[in-house]
Design a protein around this motif. Sequence first.
Motif, PDB file in Angstrom:
ATOM      1  N   VAL A 213      -4.923  91.159  33.142  1.00 43.92           N
ATOM      2  CA  VAL A 213      -4.977  89.731  32.773  1.00 43.92           C
ATOM      3  C   VAL A 213      -3.879  89.412  31.736  1.00 43.92           C
ATOM      4  N   THR A 214      -3.337  90.469  31.100  1.00 46.18           N
ATOM      5  CA  THR A 214      -2.267  90.271  30.110  1.00 46.18           C
ATOM      6  C   THR A 214      -0.876  90.316  30.736  1.00 46.18           C
ATOM      7  N   ARG A 222      -5.336  84.418  34.618  1.00 46.38           N
ATOM      8  CA  ARG A 222      -5.625  83.610  33.421  1.00 46.38           C
ATOM      9  C   ARG A 222      -6.213  82.250  33.828  1.00 46.38           C
ATOM     10  N   GLU A 223      -5.751  81.703  34.944  1.00 42.41           N
ATOM     11  CA  GLU A 223      -6.340  80.448  35.440  1.00 42.41           C
ATOM     12  C   GLU A 223      -7.799  80.670  35.847  1.00 42.41           C
ATOM     13  N   LEU A 225      -9.796  83.015  34.623  1.00 43.69           N
ATOM     14  CA  LEU A 225     -10.553  83.208  33.379  1.00 43.69           C
ATOM     15  C   LEU A 225     -10.814  81.864  32.697  1.00 43.69           C
ATOM     16  N   ALA A 226      -9.833  80.987  32.753  1.00 45.40           N
ATOM     17  CA  ALA A 226      -9.975  79.678  32.100  1.00 45.40           C
ATOM     18  C   ALA A 226     -11.136  78.885  32.692  1.00 45.40           C
ATOM     19  N   THR A 260      -6.963  93.577  25.237  1.00 45.63           N
ATOM     20  CA  THR A 260      -7.296  92.678  26.349  1.00 45.63           C
ATOM     21  C   THR A 260      -8.234  91.569  25.886  1.00 45.63           C
ATOM     22  N   ALA A 263      -6.360  88.791  24.147  1.00 43.30           N
ATOM     23  CA  ALA A 263      -5.628  87.950  25.101  1.00 43.30           C
ATOM     24  C   ALA A 263      -6.588  87.006  25.818  1.00 43.30           C
ATOM     25  N   MET A 264      -7.781  87.492  26.117  1.00 45.86           N
ATOM     26  CA  MET A 264      -8.777  86.653  26.789  1.00 45.86           C
ATOM     27  C   MET A 264      -9.267  85.533  25.872  1.00 45.86           C
ATOM     28  N   VAL A 267      -6.866  82.712  25.999  1.00 52.09           N
ATOM     29  CA  VAL A 267      -6.979  81.915  27.222  1.00 52.09           C
ATOM     30  C   VAL A 267      -8.177  80.973  27.123  1.00 52.09           C
ATOM     31  N   LYS A 268      -9.275  81.455  26.550  1.00 53.92           N
ATOM     32  CA  LYS A 268     -10.496  80.660  26.441  1.00 53.92           C
ATOM     33  C   LYS A 268     -10.475  79.698  25.251  1.00 53.92           C
TER      34      LYS A 268
END
Length: 289
Positions: A213-214, A222-223, A225-226, A260, A263-264, A267-268
């Motif tokens: 995801v990174t 990432r989309e 996860l968003a 990770t 980075a998540m 995104v959130k």
Amino acid sequence: MPADTTPPPAPAPLRVPVADSHTHLDMQSGTVEEALAKAASVGVTTVVQVGCDVAGSRWAAETAAAHTAVHAAVALHPNEAPRIVHGDPDGWSRQGARAAGGEAALDEALAEIDRLAALPHVKGVGETGLDHFRTGPEGMAAQERSFRAHIEIAKRHGKALVIHDREAHDDVLRVLKEEGAPERTVFHCYSGDAAMAEVCAEHGYFMSFAGNVTFKNAGHLREALAVAPLELVLVETDAPFLTPAPYRGRPNAPYLIPVTLRAMAEVKGLDEDAMAAAVSANTARAFDY
Ligand SMILES: [Zn+2]
Ligand SMILES: [Zn+2]
């Protein structure tokens, strides 16, 4: 230039402890105790150890019985089932090269997974699913039969189903629908796009994000996860694979989860403590520990 095989440095510790929802300690260097201690030192206090064949699943169950920080998942990997049926001249699996065993050998292996799935330290059945990337057309029937059998085993024992889906999104969703998914289903190393994340959300499937995801070229992850509901998001290493950026190509291990997770969180749009708290609660709910 030779590949850099030195372990990446330990990231700053998380303040809120989390679980690595999917790892393969048996494929990493060093002892289990070393890996768990290093992970715990940065706030990764729990790991789910995932078996990929009969021997690996037995090891996962034993390791979980011996360590409170370890939970086990047991299965025949989607690429393992066709090898059992059709033979494996290359000896990819830990049992090494072996002749074609046919359907009877697959049934025998599934019976052992079924036996292991009943054990109290085994919290998941997986990784199972479909892999259209590594298994060719000749192995698909065996792969799908094995996937269906694992779904049945997970439901009968009330364990989480851990899905490996490589380039097989539509077929994985189809088989889940046909069989009826277990109450708790986890897409490990989630690899779909935002539209698929919405389908998973509708069904209440957990989505576990790995180091990829990174990656720069992983905008679709990432989309996804968003749009994924926060309460369905998990984090994993799938170590030794998928080391997060900027350490891509170097050995991965559970102690790199914070890289990770941070980075998540970005995104959130959450601070890292809130992200860690959510992931921690979600993992415990997914695997019922
Ligand atoms: Zn996998
Ligand atoms: Zn895996």
